[in-house]
Scaffold this active site. Structure first.
Site, short mmCIF file in Angstrom:
data_model
loop_
_atom_site.label_atom_id
_atom_site.label_comp_id
_atom_site.label_asym_id
_atom_site.label_seq_id
_atom_site.Cartn_x
_atom_site.Cartn_y
_atom_site.Cartn_z
N GLY D 154 5.26 2.19 10.50
CA GLY D 154 4.99 2.78 9.20
C GLY D 154 6.14 2.53 8.24
N CYS D 155 5.92 2.85 6.98
CA CYS D 155 6.93 2.57 5.95
C CYS D 155 8.17 3.45 6.15
CB CYS D 155 6.33 2.76 4.56
SG CYS D 155 5.49 4.32 4.30
#
Lengths: 334, 334, 334, 334
Positions: D154-155
Site C-alpha cells: 500500500g501507499c
C-alpha cells in the site's frame, strides 16, 4: 476605554491585532509602530493589508524610542522580533505600561536554555522572573493581574499544551514513553518576509527544525516533561494541526480521559469534539479544536488552531480581556 | 551527439531544461551557468531542485565570459534576464554557436517598441533582424535553420497566439472588435526569487501589469493586430490559462472555425478538444490544449499550457529538435 | 427583535447566514430547514460545519409544508434550489412574510428568458412582477420596502454589475463594443454536493458554461446591455474575481471615470482602490473591491467578492438590514 | 514484447499505469477494463484524463468474465477494489497469467487480521500463501520470479517501511518504545469518486482512521513490530509525507544509522538525503526521498513518495520490470 499601541504592526500577527481592535469597543488603538528603517513606515496598515481598508487605516509610525509611549497608552502589544521585545519591554513595564509580548523573549525561565534557544543572553532576569506565561485556559488570574509583563505562548506551544495538559495534569500519561508532537503550520507562521523558502513555488510539505526548534524547550518547560517536537511547513496560509502520540498509564479508562478533557467545559475557546478536528474549522477563528482516540494503552490527540489567532493575536487579546476584566471574547469575532 | 550549455540554469526554466536534457539521447549537457555573483554558484543543480537528484547533478558554474563557451558547445540555451541575453547572444552567434534565447531580448523587431517594453535600447539591431521568432507550429523551418539566433516566444504569447492565429490566418475575425486576452499564470512565471509579492501568503488571484505588460506588444506584433492583454497571477505553481474574446466576421460558420483549427491536426503538441480545456491536463506536460465556443457572432477561445514547458523550456527543446532535424518530441516526456 | 428562518440551511450560503445571524442582535434565528429527504435533517448545523460549534447549534428541521412558518417568523431566507424557491415563496409572501430569496427564481423578468435559463416555466408572473431585485448599492429603498418578495442578485451578477454599472449609468461606454466579463469562482459556488467535478483532484482552472450560463441573461437584463460572460472554476474555496473589458466612448477622460465610480463614496461595502484588487482582501469579508485601468479608449475593470458573502449571504443580510432600517452592516463582521 | 491488461483502469492508479506503459517499449497495453456497470465504460481513458490524450487513447471495456483474458495477455495489473482483486486473481493465476495486484487483497497473511481489516473472509488462503509481497528494494528476486501472485504494498506502508526497515533490519531500534508514524496523504489516495468528504471545499488537514486504518496491520506485519499509525488527509492532490518517531538502542551512533541507510546506495528510486525531504521533490516522480535527524537517543525519520507512483503504479511497474528482467526504471520517467 483603554489606549493601546501595537509594535511590529506590519507583520501578520500585528495586522490581526488591528482587525481585532477595530471590533473591540473598550479599546482605542492609538499607535501602530514599525522599526525605524522599515520600508513600510508612513504607509497605512491598510495599504499593506487591503482587507483592513475601511476598518483600520492607521499609519505605521517608525519607533525610535519606546519612552515616547509613556503616558500615551495603557497597554502595548509587542508583535516584534524576540530581541526587540527583550529590549523594549523593560522600558515600558518600568513606567507602568502593561506589556503583552507575542515574541519568545519572556517565555523560558531558565537563562541557559533561553540563550541556547534564542541565540543571545537574557539581560533582564528579574523582569523575566516576574513575567506571567499566559496560556489563558490555565493561567492564574490573580498572578496575571499582578504583573505588567505578560508573555504569550508561541503558536506551536499553544496547540501542544492545550492538547496535552489535561492528560498530564490528571496524571494519566506514562511519561517514560516520551510524547511526540508532530505539527504542521501554515506559511504565515514564518512571518511576512521576502524569503526564497516562503516563496509560493518553493513551499511544499516538509519537516524543519527537527530537534532544534525553540518551541521545544518552551513546551517542555510549561508541560513539565520532555517531548519530541517536529514542526512542519504545510502549503496553506493559516493554521496549525498538531498530532500527538502518547502512552497512557496502565488501566486508564476512556472515562478518565474524557473527564480530564472536561477541564475545558467552561472554556469558550477550546472545543473538544468527538472524532478528529479539521483545520478549516478553526481557520480565521479564535478557537482550539481538540479530538482524540485511544487503543492498546496509547492515545493520539489532535489539536487545531489558527496560528495567527489562538496561536497569537486572538489569544493575546483574550488574555488582555481577562487581565482587564472584560468579556473574554470581546473583539475576537469582529 | 550535440554539446549544449544552459545559461541561467538555476531558474525554473533552466531546471526544466536540465530535466528535459537528462532524457534527450542526442544531447550532452556540458555546462550549467549562473551569474558570477549568484549565491547558487558551485552548488549542484540538484541541491536547488531536489527533484533532479539522480537525474541531473551538474554543478552550477559562474559565468564570467561567454567566450569561454566557444569551441565547447554547439548550442546554448539562454534562460536569463533580457539584458543578459542581449549582451551574451552576439558573442555566441558570432562564433557559430546556435543560441536558443528564452528571454525577450530578440522577440520584438521594432526598436522603439522594444525600448519602451524592456527599458533599454537594443544595441544589436542587425542580429535582431536576423533572429527567427520560433513558435514551432508556425515557424518557417527553412528560415529557422538558416539562423543562429533563435528567439523563443514568451509564455503568455505562446498561449495567446496558438489560440488566435488559426482564426486570424483564416481571416475569420472582425478585428474592428479588438480581441481581449485574459490570462492567469502560475507563480513560477515570476521566477525563482525572494520577493514579497511571490510569498506564499501574499499570492491571491489578481490582475497585474494591465495595459503595461511587455508581452502585449509581442503578441500584437506576431499576430499582426492589436489586442487587450490582461495578465493575472493565480495561486498555483505552474500553468497558464488564457480566455480570449473575439468577434467573428458576419456569417462565419462553425465549420469554418473548425477548419481553421484543423491547422493543428498534424501538430503533436497542440490538442484541440471539444469543450473547454482544463489547466491540470497540461501541467508538467509539453502540450497546449485549446477549446472554443461561439454564439451570436462572438467566439470565446481558451488555451492552456504549462508556462515552464510549452511556455518556455519544452518549446525551446521542441524548436531545438526541429532545428537539428530530430524527432520533434525527443526528450519532452522524460 | 425579528424572528427569522433559513430554508436550505445546510448549504454553504445557508451556513453563512447562520454565522451572520449569530452576531446580529436584532434577529432571533428560530428555524433552520432542509428538504424532507435530506440526509442532514435532524443534525445540528454545527455537526455539518464544525466552525459554527458554540456559535450556532440549531437543529436542521425537515420542511414539509411552508405554511408551518406562518405566524412563526417575520422573514425567511431561501438558500434553496431555484425550483424550491419558486414554489415556496408565494405561500410565504401571501401570508405577509418577507422573503429574501438567494436563488434565481425571481431575478429575471422576461418569462421566456427565464424558462430558457432555468429549464421550467415560471408559474407566478404576478409575484415575479412585484419582486424587487435588490443589489443594495443601487436598489430603490422605497420600492424595496414596499414589497414582500426580495430577490437577491447572483454571485457573478453582483461582481459584474458593481464593476460595470457606474460606467454604464454615467454613459461612458461605447456599447457597440460588447463588454466581456471573465470571472473565476471558487468551488463553493458549485454548492455542497458530492460531485466528481467538485472533487478535490478534479478541480483545476477551466472555463465552463460558456455562452450558456444563466447568470448571463441576469447580468444583461439588469445592466440593460448585452455582455459576453465567461465563468471559470478556480482551485480555491471562496471568492469571485471578475475581469471586464469594455470600450469607452471617444474622449472619455480619467476624471470622468473616477467620478463615475465615486457613486460608491458613501457605500461602505464597495471599496474602489488604486491598482487592481486582490481576491484575498475580500475572502471571508462582505466587501466588493474594485480597480480599473484605461488606455487607448479601452478600460479594464476588475472586481472581487467573496461569492458566499457579498455574492450571497452577507448581501442578503445587508438588504435585510436596509429593509428593516437597521445599520447596513449589522452582523456582517461577526 | 509482453501483452498487458489493466483492470480498474479508470481510477487514478489505473490512469498512471496507462501513462507509464505508453512509455514502456517492452509492453503492449492491450486492454483497459472497468466494472461492467461503470458509467465510464466505452469511453476512452483520455476522455476521463485529458492529460493522456495523444499518449493513451484506449477504450475502457467492461469486464464481465476474467477468463476472457486467458490467452490474451501475459500479465494483468489489478487497480481494483480489494474484493474484486480477491475474486479475480485466482482465475488469472490459475491460467498462468502473472497478476500484479495493487489492492490489499493479498498483503496480509494472517486470515483473522485480514478479515478484520478488510471486512470479509479471505477465500483463497493457498493463493495468499503463495503471494509475494513485493516492496522492490527488499523483495527476494528469486521468490518473486517463482510466483504468479504479486502483491504490491500500500501507499502508506511503502513510505513507512522504506523509512523504518533499514533501522529495524540493522537492529538499531529500541522497540519497547513503539514507533509512531504520522503520515499525510494527498486526496488522490481516496480514489476517483464523488464523495462529499473529497469535495474541494470540504478537504482540510485532518487525521482519520486513527487506530483503525487497514494499513496499520500491513505495516506491522511486514516490519515485524507494532506501530502507532496515524493517517491524515492533506489539501494537495498527490503525495505522502510520513514522519516517524522512534527510539534508538543505547549508544547507537550516527555512523551506525548512516550505514543502515546505505542499504539504498544502489537502489535508484530511494534517495537518502541530508536534511529533511520535501514533498514536491517526489510529486509526479517514482522516487522515495528519506531524511532523518537524531538526538538524545531518539530518531525522527521523514519519507516522501508520490502516492500514485512509488506508492502504487510506478512501484508496480518497477516490480514488473524486476520480474521480467527489464531495466528497473523502464517506463517510469515517461
Amino acid at each position: 476605554m483603554l489606549s493601546v499601541a501595537v509594535v511590529g504592526a506590519s507583520g501578520y500577527a500585528g495586522a490581526e491585532l488591528c482587525r481585532i481592535f477595530s471590533a473591540h469597543n473598550e479599546v482605542c488603538l492609538k499607535h501602530l509602530y514599525v522599526s525605524e528603517n522599515s520600508l513600510d513606515k508612513n504607509k497605512k496598515i491598510s495599504d499593506l493589508y487591503g482587507s483592513l481598508r475601511g476598518r483600520c487605516d492607521l499609519v505605521l509610525e517608525p519607533m525610535s524610542d519606546p519612552k515616547s509611549l509613556i503616558g500615551e497608552v495603557d497597554a502595548v502589544f509587542l508583535a516584534t522580533d524576540h530581541k526587540v521585545s527583550h529590549d523594549v519591554a523593560p522600558v515600558l513595564t518600568a513606567s507602568g505600561i502593561a506589556v503583552f509580548d507575542l515574541s519568545g523573549a519572556f517565555r523560558i525561565s531558565d537563562l541557559n536554555v533561553f540563550a541556547e534557544a534564542y541565540g543571545f543572553e537574557h539581560e533582564y532576569p528579574e523582569l523575566l522572573a516576574s513575567a506571567v506565561y499566559a496560556l489563558p485556559e490555565f493561567v492564574d488570574l490573580k498572578a496575571l493581574r499582578a504583573t505588567k509583563m505578560i508573555s504569550l505562548p508561541g503558536c506551536y506551544p499553544t496547540a501542544s499544551q492545550l492538547a496535552l495538559r489535561p492528560l498530564i495534569d490528571s496524571g494519566l500519561l506514562d511519561l517514560n514513553y516520551r510524547p511526540s508532537i508532530n505539527a504542521v503550520s501554515g506559511v504565515s507562521g514564518a512571518g511576512r518576509k521576502a524569503k526564497l523558502t516562503n516563496s509560493f513555488c518553493e513551499v511544499s510539505l516538509n519537516a524543519y527544525g527537527v530537534f532544534t526548534h525553540r518551541h521545544q524547550p518552551e513546551i517542555a518547560e510549561h508541560l513539565g516533561t520532555e517531548v519530541i517536537f517536529t514542526p512542519h511547513l504545510g502549503d496553506f496560509k493559516r493554521g496549525i494541526h498538531a498530532t500527538i502520540n502518547a502512552k497512557l498509564k496502565d488501566n486508564v479508562t476512556a472515562e478518565q480521559v474524557k473527564k480530564a478533557f472536561a477541564v475545558y467545559d467552561n472554556k469558550p475557546l477550546v472545543r473538544v469534539k468527538e472524532g478528529m478536528p479539521k483545520l478549516m474549522d478553526v481557520q480565521y477563528l479564535p478557537y482550539c479544536d481538540i479530538g482524540y482516540a485511544m487503543k492498546d494503552g496509547y492515545i493520539v490527540v489532535c489539536s487545531c488552531i489558527d496560528n495567527l489567532l489562538k496561536g497569537a493575536s486572538a489569544q493575546a487579546v483574550q488574555v488582555f480581556n481577562l487581565y482587564y476584566g472584560f468579556d473574554e471574547l470581546k473583539g475576537l469575532f469582529g
